[in-house]
Scaffold this active site. Sequence first.
Site, PDB file in Angstrom:
ATOM      1  N   GLU A   1       2.966   8.664 -13.759  1.00  0.00           N
ATOM      2  CA  GLU A   1       3.056   8.734 -15.231  1.00  0.00           C
ATOM      3  C   GLU A   1       3.034  10.177 -15.750  1.00  0.00           C
ATOM      4  O   GLU A   1       2.222  10.536 -16.593  1.00  0.00           O
ATOM      5  CB  GLU A   1       1.956   7.861 -15.847  1.00  0.00           C
ATOM      6  CG  GLU A   1       2.053   6.411 -15.370  1.00  0.00           C
ATOM      7  CD  GLU A   1       0.885   5.519 -15.772  1.00  0.00           C
ATOM      8  OE1 GLU A   1      -0.005   5.982 -16.500  1.00  0.00           O
ATOM      9  OE2 GLU A   1       0.862   4.348 -15.331  1.00  0.00           O
TER      10      GLU A   1
ATOM     11  N   ASN B   1       6.054   7.797  -9.825  1.00  0.00           N
ATOM     12  CA  ASN B   1       5.896   6.396 -10.219  1.00  0.00           C
ATOM     13  C   ASN B   1       5.596   6.349 -11.715  1.00  0.00           C
ATOM     14  O   ASN B   1       4.809   7.155 -12.218  1.00  0.00           O
ATOM     15  CB  ASN B   1       4.707   5.833  -9.414  1.00  0.00           C
ATOM     16  CG  ASN B   1       4.437   4.360  -9.630  1.00  0.00           C
ATOM     17  OD1 ASN B   1       5.326   3.531  -9.475  1.00  0.00           O
ATOM     18  ND2 ASN B   1       3.195   4.029 -10.002  1.00  0.00           N
TER      19      ASN B   1
ATOM     20  N   HIS C   1       5.832  -3.381 -15.464  1.00  0.00           N
ATOM     21  CA  HIS C   1       4.934  -4.195 -16.299  1.00  0.00           C
ATOM     22  C   HIS C   1       5.760  -4.707 -17.477  1.00  0.00           C
ATOM     23  O   HIS C   1       6.058  -3.961 -18.413  1.00  0.00           O
ATOM     24  CB  HIS C   1       3.755  -3.350 -16.799  1.00  0.00           C
ATOM     25  CG  HIS C   1       2.857  -2.897 -15.694  1.00  0.00           C
ATOM     26  ND1 HIS C   1       2.036  -3.765 -15.001  1.00  0.00           N
ATOM     27  CD2 HIS C   1       2.652  -1.674 -15.140  1.00  0.00           C
ATOM     28  CE1 HIS C   1       1.370  -3.096 -14.078  1.00  0.00           C
ATOM     29  NE2 HIS C   1       1.726  -1.824 -14.134  1.00  0.00           N
TER      30      HIS C   1
ATOM     31  N   GLU D   1       4.677  -2.382  -9.432  1.00  0.00           N
ATOM     32  CA  GLU D   1       3.532  -2.979 -10.141  1.00  0.00           C
ATOM     33  C   GLU D   1       3.959  -4.145 -11.035  1.00  0.00           C
ATOM     34  O   GLU D   1       3.498  -4.272 -12.171  1.00  0.00           O
ATOM     35  CB  GLU D   1       2.839  -1.916 -11.011  1.00  0.00           C
ATOM     36  CG  GLU D   1       2.378  -0.694 -10.244  1.00  0.00           C
ATOM     37  CD  GLU D   1       1.601   0.299 -11.100  1.00  0.00           C
ATOM     38  OE1 GLU D   1       1.154  -0.044 -12.214  1.00  0.00           O
ATOM     39  OE2 GLU D   1       1.448   1.454 -10.645  1.00  0.00           O
TER      40      GLU D   1
END
Length: 375
Positions: A180, A223, A259, A288
Amino acid sequence: MSLRTLRSLVAVAVATAVATTALVGPPVTAHEARQGGPRHHAPTLRQAAPPGFVIGSAVAGGGHHVDQPYPDPFPNDRVYRHLLGKEFSSVSPENQMKWEFIHPERDTYRFGPADAIVRFARQHHQVVRGHTLLWHNQNPSWLTEGDFTATELRQILRDHVFTVVGHYRGRIQQWDVANEMLDGSGQLRTTDNLWLRELGPGIIADVFRWAHRADPHAQLFFNDYGVEGVNAKSDGYLSLISDLLADGVPVDGFSVQGHLSTRYGFPDDLAANLQRFADLGLETAVTEVDVRMDLPGGAEPTGAQLAQQADYYQRMLEGCLAVDTCRSFTVWGFTDKYSWVPVFFPDEGAATIMTGDFERKPAYYALRSTLADAT
Ligand code: G3I
């Protein structure tokens, strides 16, 4: 021959036949051997997956679990452990390798919980995704509140990377080295990311170089969330990673978290987006995945909601399978029992592929049939 002798001979013959069947069993194909044994029942996710493609789950522990009214999930829940070992061929510590967890005091590393996951992975022939080294979140207060100079901070980070990556050298398939890094408009998070704020953007290249020296065989990833499709943020990564590669920085991969919410549309250009990173020569991955839905006042999911969720899971997986270098697909937990979603999003939930009682949802079957079709 007496009746007694005859009875004995028959008994021996029957016993031998039973024993032979039990030992030999039906023939084991090469494919079955790779997947860990013959199949008498419907395949698990990992058995359905094409060769070389891993299907993973986050391993529940730390983070939001600490405040929940249940014991630490991974060490204590036997059904959970059984399914984790049986269904998945990759595991990602959900919180157990994050700074606040693994490096709780300046001179203290707590490897035990992450070691237990790595050991479990070995026993179950699973690979491990390491998560994460450079992030703005879940850093310990001794670090965020310490009054360190830039030189000290850089040394602390360097020591952490060499210590943690070195500790798991040879045991991690993919490391989320940088998590991030960018905001929604594709700019570096220079305000809320301690490392970028205090040490400047050049620290990203340093961390990748240190991680590569500490474990030359681990694949080193960027990521993030919100980068599933082509947008300003994923454009930002394309340009950042291109520059790093041009400078010879050992970046191996780019991964999208996934997500999703049924409130929003599906990112239809997922495969096209991953492909442009693959075209840079990178590994790609989906790391994820969960798909949350609106459940006001604790409502049960409707059939239509579960069907839409299954469709989103399936399309995420298809997007990954469509790209040659996307060989790792991980769900952020496989049971609603331990999902982070309701803790963060009141009135939303049921985001994983199994209910809290480990019943398989349509999303589970959608993943399994998509894997089987690709095999
Ligand atoms: O730090 C505070 C602490 O000060 C406070 O006393 C306590 C009270 O509840 O909360 C603490 O924060 C918790 C945090 O973990 C740190 O341990 C949050 O409540 C808790 O919800 C949080 O959960 C984790 C979250 O990352 C933190 O961002 C989740 O377990 C974990 O599933 C989640 O995972 C992230 C990935 O690492 C990165 N991508 C997004 C994904 C979902 O958010």
